[in-house]
Write an enzyme that holds these catalytic residues in place. Sequence first.
Site, PDB file in Angstrom:
ATOM      1  N   LYS A 181       0.884  -1.173   0.000  1.00 25.86           N
ATOM      2  CA  LYS A 181       0.000   0.000   0.000  1.00 25.86           C
ATOM      3  C   LYS A 181       0.920   1.221   0.000  1.00 25.86           C
ATOM      4  CE  LYS A 181      -2.085   2.962   1.901  1.00 25.86           C
ATOM      5  NZ  LYS A 181      -1.828   4.372   1.515  1.00 25.86           N
ATOM      6  N   GLU A 257       9.042   1.615  11.342  1.00 21.60           N
ATOM      7  CA  GLU A 257      10.045   2.671  11.230  1.00 21.60           C
ATOM      8  C   GLU A 257       9.274   3.985  11.271  1.00 21.60           C
ATOM      9  OE1 GLU A 257      12.555   1.745   7.817  1.00 21.60           O
ATOM     10  OE2 GLU A 257      13.623   0.288   9.046  1.00 21.60           O
ATOM     11  N   CYS A 291      13.280  11.006   7.547  1.00 18.19           N
ATOM     12  CA  CYS A 291      13.056  10.743   8.971  1.00 18.19           C
ATOM     13  C   CYS A 291      14.323  10.969   9.785  1.00 18.19           C
ATOM     14  CB  CYS A 291      12.563   9.323   9.150  1.00 18.19           C
ATOM     15  SG  CYS A 291      13.744   8.125   8.507  1.00 18.19           S
ATOM     16  N   GLU A 393       8.001  16.570  15.976  1.00 20.18           N
ATOM     17  CA  GLU A 393       8.566  16.428  14.623  1.00 20.18           C
ATOM     18  C   GLU A 393       7.823  17.351  13.657  1.00 20.18           C
ATOM     19  OE1 GLU A 393       7.533  12.942  12.209  1.00 20.18           O
ATOM     20  OE2 GLU A 393       9.663  12.684  11.725  1.00 20.18           O
TER      21      GLU A 393
END
Length: 489
Positions: A181, A257, A291, A393
């Site tokens: 996906k 992750e 990231c 973040e």
Amino acid sequence: MTTARHYALFIDGAFCEGVEARRFDDINPATGKLVATVSEASAADVHRAVTAAKRAFEGPWGNMTTNARLDLLAKASQRIMESFDQFLGHEMDDTGKPVSFASKVDIPRGAANLQLFADLARNLGTESYATDTPDGGRALNYAQRHPLGVIGVICPWNLPLLLMTWKVGPALAAGNTVVVKPSEETPASATLLAEVFQEVGLPPGVFNVVHGFGPGSAGEALTQHPDVAAITFTGESATGKAIMKTAAEGLKPISFELGGKNAAIVFADCDLDKAVEGTLRSVFSNCGQVCLCSERVYVHRSIFDTFVARLKAGAEAIRIGDPYDETTEMGPLISAVHKEKVLGYFRLAREEGAEVITGGGEPTLEPPFQGGHFVEPTLWTGLDENARCVREEVFGPVAHLQPFDDEAAVIAMANDSPYGLCAAVWTQDLSRAHRVAAQLDVGMVWVNSWFLRDLRTPFGGTGASGIGREGGKHSIDFYTDLKNICIKL
Ligand code: NAD
Ligand code: 6OD
């Protein structure tokens, strides 16, 4: 690109429309223009894909010799390199990332991921022990690796091909089949990879693509499906929580992750030129949408002013705009929604009392890029360590710079975060490098470098940054179960 493309689902070796015939738009974030229409998979389509993947696992793929399977993966890796320009153009149209970045990182790594795991799986052994038995005899223990079955692969938009192959490579190399996906923002490279797998002769059902969204759409349906044996996910920590709840119902193994709020620590004994250059890369690469990017930069007080001035000059020199111009260094954010989120943090930083060293707004660009989701490379200082802009973040081209006085204090500040993905440490003192790296609560530390990758090493984060490790043998460990066989001799 003038005519919009169309990206269909890829199920059981064939491109097809969803049973509900729903479509959504794929927008180029550099221009705001339509790239493609995309078929959205319903739960029924996800079911078709998982059923095909299960059939392939139990049949042609499961029955294939290891070498034949790995040869197909290696061939697919080669095909990506042969179709380099096509992958590059599609990935750039979906993400707006500059050719200077995508051609060096995204596409080569897409190919390298498949090749690495093909090579690794060919050469991987398992453990065995000669065992003494109570009657004075001997037994032999040995472990066998077994693939898990159908793996649900849920991907983000920031490095679409790279992060998809990072999971698909080891999953297929280990003998599983996959239903992917991709992010709704970046459907192109999964579709191209399906074409590649079709061309090299991967049996139908081994690799399937279901486009769509998360909740109430393809992502959730995949996570819920009882015949999906495990879920591997890269994305936001909040999404990880939602997926974990759903996966818990089926007791599915997960590999996550997730996000980061990574620290860069610049000691006074660093090589200043290299620290400045490396920090510019670690803050602004891919418009801050990696990231691993540094969003907290701690600089020893004795060099703080010099470092800030050099970083400011570097940030202001970054060339923003046309992704296809070889000299462009920074593209747009991925979407209008993400741009609004990042601009929200730019506003919040001012409210929280930040001094804006540079940036904090939107650049003025010529058509057609004035319709893109560009923001300025931004640096702040003066915030409290508890400010939201220092703790949350942002996932944009921005960092907060904080001075520090001693090693213990900076380690404490770096570790004071719910996240624990990675850190970058800049020092020429080898003992300090080892000492500090050992004390940082993160999954990965780069010393005098950043995002320097060896694909065999463990990759992942602690705390809110993830669960488990991928990379090299660690990926194969996730995508297989070990069965121990004990034979009394
Ligand atoms: P996201 O979490 O919004 O989406 C990722 C994927 O999950 C998409 O395909 C989305 O459709 C799907 N999804 C969303 N909700 C879902 C649900 N309830 N069930 C199933 N699927 C669902 O992440 P993003 O915005 O695409 O990516 C950016 C984030 O990813 C950042 O937080 C970044 O730090 C993180 N990231 C982490 C790593 C890493 O290696 N640690 C790598 C890249 C990105
Ligand atoms: O380099 C890799 O293998 C990897 N997984 C990178 C992740 C980057 C995050 O945005």
